[in-house]
Motif scaffolding. Structure first.
Motif, mmCIF file in Angstrom:
data_model
loop_
_atom_site.group_PDB
_atom_site.id
_atom_site.type_symbol
_atom_site.label_atom_id
_atom_site.label_comp_id
_atom_site.label_asym_id
_atom_site.label_seq_id
_atom_site.Cartn_x
_atom_site.Cartn_y
_atom_site.Cartn_z
ATOM 1 N N UNK A 38 -9.526 1.997 -7.973
ATOM 2 C CA UNK A 38 -8.646 1.386 -6.972
ATOM 3 C C UNK A 38 -9.365 1.280 -5.631
ATOM 4 N N UNK A 39 -10.085 2.327 -5.248
ATOM 5 C CA UNK A 39 -10.822 2.324 -3.977
ATOM 6 C C UNK A 39 -11.852 1.196 -3.965
ATOM 7 N N UNK A 40 -12.582 1.045 -5.066
ATOM 8 C CA UNK A 40 -13.592 -0.019 -5.146
ATOM 9 C C UNK A 40 -12.945 -1.400 -5.115
ATOM 10 N N UNK A 41 -11.857 -1.572 -5.878
ATOM 11 C CA UNK A 41 -11.185 -2.873 -5.913
ATOM 12 C C UNK A 41 -10.559 -3.221 -4.569
ATOM 13 N N UNK A 42 -9.946 -2.250 -3.914
ATOM 14 C CA UNK A 42 -9.312 -2.511 -2.626
ATOM 15 C C UNK A 42 -10.343 -2.792 -1.540
ATOM 16 N N UNK A 43 -11.539 -2.213 -1.674
ATOM 17 C CA UNK A 43 -12.574 -2.428 -0.669
ATOM 18 C C UNK A 43 -13.014 -3.891 -0.629
ATOM 19 N N UNK A 44 -12.849 -4.588 -1.750
ATOM 20 C CA UNK A 44 -13.267 -5.988 -1.827
ATOM 21 C C UNK A 44 -12.211 -6.949 -1.282
ATOM 22 N N UNK A 45 -11.009 -6.449 -1.016
ATOM 23 C CA UNK A 45 -9.926 -7.316 -0.561
ATOM 24 C C UNK A 45 -9.950 -7.500 0.947
ATOM 25 N N UNK A 46 -9.576 -8.682 1.376
ATOM 26 C CA UNK A 46 -9.372 -8.906 2.814
ATOM 27 C C UNK A 46 -7.986 -8.369 3.139
ATOM 28 N N UNK A 47 -7.690 -8.217 4.426
ATOM 29 C CA UNK A 47 -6.433 -7.603 4.838
ATOM 30 C C UNK A 47 -5.209 -8.276 4.229
ATOM 31 N N UNK A 48 -5.182 -9.599 4.204
ATOM 32 C CA UNK A 48 -4.020 -10.315 3.666
ATOM 33 C C UNK A 48 -3.833 -10.012 2.181
ATOM 34 N N UNK A 49 -4.934 -9.905 1.437
ATOM 35 C CA UNK A 49 -4.847 -9.593 0.013
ATOM 36 C C UNK A 49 -4.402 -8.147 -0.202
ATOM 37 N N UNK A 50 -4.849 -7.248 0.675
ATOM 38 C CA UNK A 50 -4.486 -5.847 0.556
ATOM 39 C C UNK A 50 -3.004 -5.648 0.884
ATOM 40 N N UNK A 51 -2.486 -6.468 1.766
ATOM 41 C CA UNK A 51 -1.083 -6.328 2.164
ATOM 42 C C UNK A 51 -0.137 -6.598 1.000
ATOM 43 N N UNK A 52 -0.518 -7.499 0.097
ATOM 44 C CA UNK A 52 0.378 -7.871 -1.002
ATOM 45 C C UNK A 52 0.723 -6.694 -1.915
ATOM 46 N N UNK A 53 -0.272 -5.957 -2.472
ATOM 47 C CA UNK A 53 0.124 -4.830 -3.330
ATOM 48 C C UNK A 53 0.860 -3.735 -2.566
ATOM 49 N N UNK A 54 0.494 -3.531 -1.303
ATOM 50 C CA UNK A 54 1.194 -2.524 -0.512
ATOM 51 C C UNK A 54 2.646 -2.928 -0.305
ATOM 52 N N UNK A 55 2.865 -4.225 -0.092
ATOM 53 C CA UNK A 55 4.229 -4.736 0.064
ATOM 54 C C UNK A 55 5.007 -4.585 -1.241
ATOM 55 N N UNK A 56 4.354 -4.887 -2.371
ATOM 56 C CA UNK A 56 5.017 -4.743 -3.673
ATOM 57 C C UNK A 56 5.422 -3.297 -3.947
ATOM 58 N N UNK A 57 4.617 -2.358 -3.450
ATOM 59 C CA UNK A 57 4.934 -0.940 -3.639
ATOM 60 C C UNK A 57 5.958 -0.453 -2.616
ATOM 61 N N UNK A 58 6.288 -1.322 -1.669
ATOM 62 C CA UNK A 58 7.264 -0.945 -0.657
ATOM 63 C C UNK A 58 6.714 0.010 0.386
ATOM 64 N N UNK A 59 5.396 0.007 0.558
ATOM 65 C CA UNK A 59 4.789 0.903 1.539
ATOM 66 C C UNK A 59 4.827 0.271 2.921
ATOM 67 N N UNK A 60 5.042 1.111 3.907
ATOM 68 C CA UNK A 60 5.103 0.631 5.277
ATOM 69 C C UNK A 60 4.462 1.685 6.162
ATOM 70 N N UNK A 61 3.698 1.247 7.128
ATOM 71 C CA UNK A 61 3.060 2.179 8.061
ATOM 72 C C UNK A 61 3.686 2.003 9.430
ATOM 73 N N UNK A 62 3.907 3.101 10.081
ATOM 74 C CA UNK A 62 4.481 3.058 11.421
ATOM 75 C C UNK A 62 3.688 4.017 12.298
ATOM 76 N N UNK A 63 3.209 3.540 13.422
ATOM 77 C CA UNK A 63 2.488 4.392 14.361
ATOM 78 C C UNK A 63 3.538 5.105 15.203
ATOM 79 N N UNK A 64 3.560 6.425 15.112
ATOM 80 C CA UNK A 64 4.575 7.184 15.829
ATOM 81 C C UNK A 64 4.042 7.798 17.126
ATOM 82 N N UNK A 65 2.743 7.893 17.246
ATOM 83 C CA UNK A 65 2.140 8.373 18.492
ATOM 84 C C UNK A 65 0.664 8.017 18.485
ATOM 85 N N UNK A 66 0.082 8.055 19.644
ATOM 86 C CA UNK A 66 -1.341 7.723 19.718
ATOM 87 C C UNK A 66 -2.170 8.924 19.286
#
Length: 119
Positions: A38-66
């Motif tokens: 997975x690490x190798x396959x994800x490393x080859x993806x551009x950000x837009x391509x990486x966003x798709x599987x993360x979206x399908x998994x329902x993952x969301x990132x939120x910055x809560x502090x610096x």
């Protein structure tokens, strides 16, 4: 229970635990191989391509502090640019806006970044 029976029972229990440990080790090694693939396959993806599987998994990132920053210690991001010899980019307020950084009123995270310059 006499001694030979007790020893036989202990041997069976030990063998069962050894089989369990071997199975757990095989499962762990399989998961490690899967994570590496997975690490190798994800490393080859551009950000837009990486966003798709993360979206399908329902993952969301939120910055809560610096990230914490100690006085007198250079910013790690700035250091990366310096070491690469590319120069440190300077972002204006307009540039920060293009990065779509969400911050709450009173959040000083952007103002603490050494590369930030007011427009």
């Amino acid at each position: 229970m006499d001694e030979p029976e007790g020893l036989e029972k202990l041997r069976r229990e030990t063998e069962a635990l050894q089989r369990e440990a071997a199975d757990a080790t095989r499962r762990l090694q399989g998961l490690e191989r899967l994570a590496e693939a997975a690490r190798e396959n994800l490393a080859e993806l551009v950000d837009a391509e990486m966003a798709e599987p993360l979206d399908l998994m329902g993952l969301e990132a939120k910055v809560v502090r610096s990230a914490p920053h100690r006085l007198g210690v250079a910013c790690g991001i700035r250091e990366g640019f310096v070491k690469a010899g590319t120069g440190v980019p300077v972002l204006t307020d307009e540039g920060w806006g293009l990065l779509a950084i969400e911050s709450k009123p009173g959040d000083e995270a952007r103002s603490r970044c050494p590369g930030r310059r007011p427009a």
